[in-house]
Design an enzyme around this catalytic site. Structure first.
Site, PDB file in Angstrom:
ATOM      1  N   ASP A 156      50.560 -47.189  12.415  1.00 51.67           N
ATOM      2  CA  ASP A 156      50.986 -46.893  10.964  1.00 51.67           C
ATOM      3  C   ASP A 156      51.879 -45.684  11.038  1.00 51.67           C
ATOM      4  O   ASP A 156      51.211 -44.479  11.240  1.00 51.67           O
ATOM      5  CB  ASP A 156      49.805 -46.913  10.062  1.00 51.67           C
ATOM      6  CG  ASP A 156      49.097 -48.264  10.124  1.00 51.67           C
ATOM      7  OD1 ASP A 156      49.694 -49.306  10.242  1.00 51.67           O
ATOM      8  OD2 ASP A 156      47.840 -48.245   9.738  1.00 51.67           O
TER       9      ASP A 156
ATOM     10  N   ASP B  17      46.167 -59.025   5.032  1.00 48.31           N
ATOM     11  CA  ASP B  17      45.202 -58.154   4.902  1.00 48.31           C
ATOM     12  C   ASP B  17      44.016 -58.293   4.118  1.00 48.31           C
ATOM     13  O   ASP B  17      44.256 -58.755   2.939  1.00 48.31           O
ATOM     14  CB  ASP B  17      46.217 -56.869   4.219  1.00 48.31           C
ATOM     15  CG  ASP B  17      47.208 -56.395   5.061  1.00 48.31           C
ATOM     16  OD1 ASP B  17      47.155 -56.374   6.111  1.00 48.31           O
ATOM     17  OD2 ASP B  17      48.260 -55.930   4.531  1.00 48.31           O
TER      18      ASP B  17
END
Length: 251
Positions: A130, A11
């Protein structure tokens, strides 16, 4: 039986690898090119590189960071963040990505999934989902997990498969960074609905969680960040454990 893929996730925010809990409280975890090179040399099957600030900040994925990372990586690399068009996808593939991950853009423009899978091949198109549980159901969140779209996860993943997505990257926002294990209920319901591969993401804290992701959740790929970035586990530790427990993996 196909071998289970172990996929470290980078990330990236402002050019650095970061990691948080439930998508917030981010801490620095290193340089993306160096981290990717380390994992490439340590037995990882793929690398997932997500520019987590791109959609929220309404900008493109950092092509230069991707190109620099690709120079040091000799395994497939999936790149996502801020992708809004076929041109964005083309530029990332030219920069060294093997696959691209789209999330918010797929929600805003379903035709992007159709057109990109036809133009570049569905094997190149990963759609990231998500998911967060509200009451008794899971909903899709966009813009780096900041906006509830009101779309139900299971309806969405079935639609994505029909649109041409080649793979789903499913992240449980509730489990992200908690080290409490994958959300097996969410994962199992998703994999039971689909014929395309599903990568499980969010919550790994120990070796048994990887095993559960395959045996209980049905995942074909297992993504993790914190346990790898902070050296709690190595990729080889995970693969040896899986093989010992009857799950094919590539050493």
């Amino acid at each position: 039986m196909l071998k289970t893929r172990i996929i470290p996730c980078l990330d990236v925010k402002e050019g650095r690898v970061v990691k948080g809990i439930n998508f917030v409280d981010l801490i620095d975890a290193g340089d993306p090119a160096e981290q990717a090179s380390f994992y490439s040399n340590s037995g990882a099957d793929e690398i997932c590189f997500l520019d987590i600030g791109a959609s929220v900040e309404n900008r493109k994925t950092m092509i230069d960071v991707v190109a620099k990372t690709a120079e040091k990586v000799f395994i497939p690399m999936t790149v996502g963040g801020g992708i809004n068009s076929n041109n964005d996808i083309r530029n990332l593939l030219k920069a060294g990505a093997d696959k691209v991950s789209i999330n918010t853009a797929a929600i805003l423009n379903e035709n992007l999934v159709i057109n990109s899978s036809q133009r570049f091949g569905s094997q190149c198109i990963v759609v990231a989902v998500d998911a967060k549980k509200n009451d008794s159901d899971w909903y899709v969140y966009s813009h780096g997990g900041t906006k509830n779209t009101g779309i139900k996860v299971f309806h969405w993943v079935e639609k994505l498969e029909k649109l041409g997505a080649g793979e789903i990257l499913l992240t449980s926002m509730d489990r992200d960074g908690t080290k409490n294990g994958f959300d097996i209920e969410l994962l199992k319901k998703t994999t039971s609905l689909l014929k395309i591969p599903v990568i499980a993401s969010g919550g790994v804290g120990k070796l048994e969680h990887f095993e559960d992701g395959v045996k209980k959740g049905g995942a074909s790929g297992l993504l993790a960040a914190s346990v790898f970035h902070f050296a709690k586990l190595s990729v080889k530790d995970v693969k040896k454990f899986l093989i010992k427990n009857g799950i094919p993996a590539r050493l």
